[in-house]
Enzyme design. Structure first.
Site, PDB file in Angstrom:
ATOM      1  N   GLN A 307      -1.977  -7.517   2.278  1.00 12.58           N
ATOM      2  CA  GLN A 307      -3.422  -7.548   1.956  1.00 12.58           C
ATOM      3  C   GLN A 307      -4.114  -8.323   2.992  1.00 12.58           C
ATOM      4  OE1 GLN A 307      -5.616  -5.877   0.162  1.00 12.58           O
ATOM      5  NE2 GLN A 307      -4.637  -5.401  -1.747  1.00 12.58           N
ATOM      6  N   GLU A 363       8.413   2.866  -4.894  1.00  9.43           N
ATOM      7  CA  GLU A 363       7.952   2.960  -3.685  1.00  9.43           C
ATOM      8  C   GLU A 363       8.655   3.933  -2.608  1.00  9.43           C
ATOM      9  OE1 GLU A 363       5.659   3.056  -0.328  1.00  9.43           O
ATOM     10  OE2 GLU A 363       5.051   1.730  -2.010  1.00  9.43           O
ATOM     11  N   CYS A 439      -8.476   0.563  -4.354  1.00  6.11           N
ATOM     12  CA  CYS A 439      -9.090   0.318  -3.066  1.00  6.11           C
ATOM     13  C   CYS A 439     -10.172   1.554  -2.793  1.00  6.11           C
ATOM     14  CB  CYS A 439      -8.096   0.266  -1.990  1.00  6.11           C
ATOM     15  SG  CYS A 439      -7.120   1.844  -1.749  1.00  6.11           S
TER      16      CYS A 439
END
Length: 482
Positions: A307, A363, A439
């Site tokens: 981030q 992931e 987001c």
């Protein structure tokens, strides 16, 4: 594609709030300027920067559609020495920098309340007050003016006259580079490093990349600065591996700041506006830089997602962790886990409370999984954390088919949101709690409807101001099985 109801709601709320706050100034602005601002607001409420996983990153300024407008001429008419940033109108990254922070938060709050109105009415809840930097909307007293919070900075490079190398930000809507002596929202020192790279390239006659002619070598540079540490990592993006005076150049870049621990070279020879290519190699120093979040340490590799605003990231993650309500023996699945930051912070928090859980991270990017496994070891969680390189939707579909057990599901998808297949499988797994970090609240609003239809109730939705002075807002939703 037709604009959805949620998109129209969010766009209208944000534009109306922004127009209301600027009403007193409207007589001083020309009509084209107002129209441009409206178009900017429409785009930003619906999406984030193109080509990246999360929004609000300065790297967005290196991507623009019109490369034919590239020019060395300065944008004199849009430089304002009296504003908080002399190039803010040219840059376009911080369109609200000169607005009081309280008004910025109120505008974002109104947009989120409009966007989630139907869901909140359905569930009998209200959108929480937005959590800003050092303040929550509604707090009494003076509000801060956030500065220096972007710990990732980037620049494109372009050839100038007589072998000079230009750098900075692309002027909004063009490929004219606006020089940036300093940026008030970037971490101190980051912009000086980027400008120093251009000077060293000039000195060593390393040509900047020309997008139109597809000639030259130096394309971009990205600087990552630690928040809880003083470490800095630099990634140089070049059109090819071989550079003139390469080793001298790499060492000169490393010498620009004593805190630089890593210099990496990324090779991207493909046409287009993507910053990074597929090949990355370390040319100076350590393989990774290190930073800390919520008491956990993280090694950050040059291409890893991390981030941009770590201070607000801690707030965002803590809201999600609190919503998980982890209990002894729980299995936590962290989907779209990246380098494992959310799941590992949650596991460490549970460990500190004397609660033992098992963490399963999924992931699709193998490099992210390698980072996650290294970070698990770094934080002493290798015995309770497993990470799988797999597509999150494929994995969770198999898990649902095999009746695997998950107590808590953490979702942090890209700006496009999750997929109907993933959400259907998530409901079939029947985790006790689901935390959804977004987001892009527009796609989150869409996804939450499917989760509610699949047997969940919405306990709370909390906006977080990850990027002050922009239209961008992130949200944390907490759901519980009915």
């Amino acid at each position: 594609m037709a604009e959805s109801r949620a998109e129209r709601k969010a766009r209208r709320a944000l534009i109306e709030a922004a127009e209301g706050s600027e009403e007193k100034k409207s007589s001083k602005k020309s009509k084209p300027s107002q129209d441009a601002k409206g178009k900017s607001a429409k785009g930003k409420v619906k999406t984030k920067r193109s080509g990246s996983r999360h929004g609000g990153d300065k790297a967005s300024h290196v991507r623009s559609k019109d490369s034919r407008k590239d020019s060395a001429q300065p944008a004199r008419k849009i430089v304002d020495p009296k504003s908080p940033c002399s190039i803010m109108r040219a840059c376009g990254g911080c369109t609200a920098l000169n607005r009081p922070y309280k008004k910025q938060l109120a505008t974002k709050q109104a947009a989120m309340e409009e966007l989630f109105a139907e869901l909140c009415e359905r569930e009998g809840i209200a959108v929480d007050p937005i959590r800003g930097m050092g303040v929550t909307l509604g707090d009494p007293g003076k509000y801060p003016a956030p500065r220096g919070f972007r710990h990732k900075a980037a620049t494109p490079f372009a050839p100038g006259k007589e072998g000079t190398v230009r750098c900075g930000f692309f002027e909004r809507g063009t490929h004219k580079i606006v020089a940036v002596p300093e940026c008030p929202v970037e971490a101190p020192g980051a912009r000086q490093i980027l400008n120093g790279i251009a000077r060293e390239a000039e000195r060593l006659h390393i040509p900047a990349f020309n997008e139109d002619k597809h000639l030259g070598l130096l394309r971009y540079a990205v600087v990552r600065c630690g928040w809880r540490t003083d470490q800095v990592m630099v990634t140089l993006v070049t059109a090819q591996r071989d550079l003139p005076h390469a080793q001298e150049f790499f060492e000169a870049v490393a010498a620009l700041d004593p805190h630089i621990v890593t210099v990496a070279q990324n090779i991207n020879g493909r046409p287009g506006n993507a910053i990074l290519g597929e090949e990355t190699r370390i040319v100076y120093g350590a393989e990774c830089m290190r930073d800390q979040l919520l008491g956990c340490e993280f090694d950050i590799s040059p291409t890893a997602f991390y981030q941009t605003n770590p201070q607000q990231t801690e707030l965002l993650y803590q809201l999600a962790i609190d919503g998980m309500d982890l209990q002894q023996g729980d299995i936590l699945m962290d989907a779209y886990c990246g380098s494992g930051t959310i799941g590992l912070c949650a596991a460490k928090d549970a460990q500190n409370r004397g609660v033992g859980i098992m963490l399963l991270g999924v992931e699709r990017n193998p490099a992210g999984i390698a980072d996650a496994r290294r970070n698990a070891e770094l934080n002493g969680l290798t015995r309770s954390a497993w990470f799988m390189a797999d597509d999150a939707t494929d994995y969770i579909l198999d898990a649902a088919d095999n009746n695997e057990h998950v107590d808590v599901l953490s979702i942090d998808p890209p700006r496009a949101g999750s997929t109907p297949e993933f959400l259907e499988a998530a409901c079939a797994l029947k985790p006790r709690r689901i935390t959804y970090i977004s987001c892009n609240p527009v796609t989150q609003e869409r996804d939450l409807h499917q989760l509610l239809d699949g047997g969940y109730r919405l306990l709370k939705i909390t906006p977080v101001d990850m990027f002050p002075h922009t239209d961008h807002t992130e949200t944390v939703a907490v759901l519980e099985r009915r």
